[in-house]
Design a protein around this motif. Structure first.
Motif: not given
Length: 281
Positions: A99-105, A116-120, A151-162
């Motif tokens: 969904f390209k939305k913020p998530v904290v793991i 696959d998730t180790g890079v996050i 970051q989301v409010k400032a439009s600087t958030f970069k989704p994982y897939l990007d």
């Protein structure tokens, strides 16, 4: 004064933070362990002025899978605990990332993070939930949620897939096939089947067994039945179906001359003009 529950509302305007984690005994831990972890995560979320919302919970009475997907999509933030690599949790994490939305793991220190998730960047908490270490973890989790939201409010958030390039989701397109074209294609398939059957019968005219010829005819009948069924599925009119039946009957008329010989085999009668037109001896 009544104490507000960990999942209690913090106001109508407060952003929501979904929680994805095991909800019953999993791995080496019982259900009580995961309840304690959930309480820790909820308090951390509230510290960031978000409303905690476990994705499996909803005020509506609906199907739980639908509820989970809806919450995964609609929550402003999601905290996902991948401890012990629960399959449901990993699947839900994958959906949230899509969904390209913020998530904290987050994960406990005994969990071996998958490639696959180790890079996050993953926040680690002590498996024994020791108080002093958990306090540091809660502080870090609250800070991570706050930072991502900024970051989301400032439009600087970069989704994982990007991080892997640009992806565009394309909706599948439906194609309308006119009824006449559909019937023509079905009749062409039938004609090819008839040709193959005619060859088989002629090749085995002298010694074809009843079983082989019956199998060939059954195969042909299946093709005819499929054509009828497909025509019906295309919402054909009764007149169209009647016409299709006449065309099919015309196509198979050459098979009316099959007979059983005295030696037990089955094949076409001898004819001067081809299969299905017999001559008297």
């Amino acid at each position: 004064m009544k104490k507000e529950s960990p999942e209690g509302p913090k106001g109508n305007n407060a952003p929501t933070c979904g929680i994805v984690m095991p909800i019953s005994a999993w791995g080496v831990h019982d259900a009580q362990h995961w309840l304690e972890v959930k309480d820790i995560i909820c308090r951390s979320i509230e510290g960031a002025n978000f409303t905690p919302k476990p994705v499996w919970q909803s005020a509506e009475t609906d199907i739980i899978q639908s509820r989970i997907v809806k919450n995964l999509y609609e929550c402003d933030m999601v905290v996902c605990d991948i401890s012990a690599l629960n399959p449901n949790v990993m699947f839900e994490l994958g959906m949230r990332l899509t969904f390209k939305k913020p998530v904290v793991i987050v994960a406990d220190k005994d969990t071996r993070l998958p490639f696959d998730t180790g890079v996050i960047d993953t926040l680690i908490y002590p498996t024994d939930l020791h108080f002093s270490s958990i306090e540091r973890f809660m502080h870090d989790l609250t800070a991570r949620i706050t930072d991502l939201h900024s970051q989301v409010k400032a439009s600087t958030f970069k989704p994982y897939l990007d991080t892997f390039g640009a992806f565009t989701v394309v909706d599948p397109q439906s194609q309308h096939v006119p009824y006449e074209e559909f019937v023509t294609a079905q009749l062409e398939n039938i004609a090819q089947t008839l040709k193959a059957l005619d060859y088989r019968v002629r090749l085995n005219e002298e010694n074809a067994s009843a079983e082989r010829v019956k199998g060939a005819l059954d195969s042909f009948k299946g093709s005819v039945d499929t054509a009828k069924m497909n025509a019906l599925l295309k919402s054909a009119s009764p007149e169209d179906i009647a016409r299709l039946n006449r065309e099919i009957a015309e196509s198979i008329k050459d098979f009316n001359g099959l007979s059983v010989r005295t030696d037990g085999t089955v094949g076409p009668r001898r004819s001067a003009g081809g299969l299905g037109r017999t001559t008297k001896s």
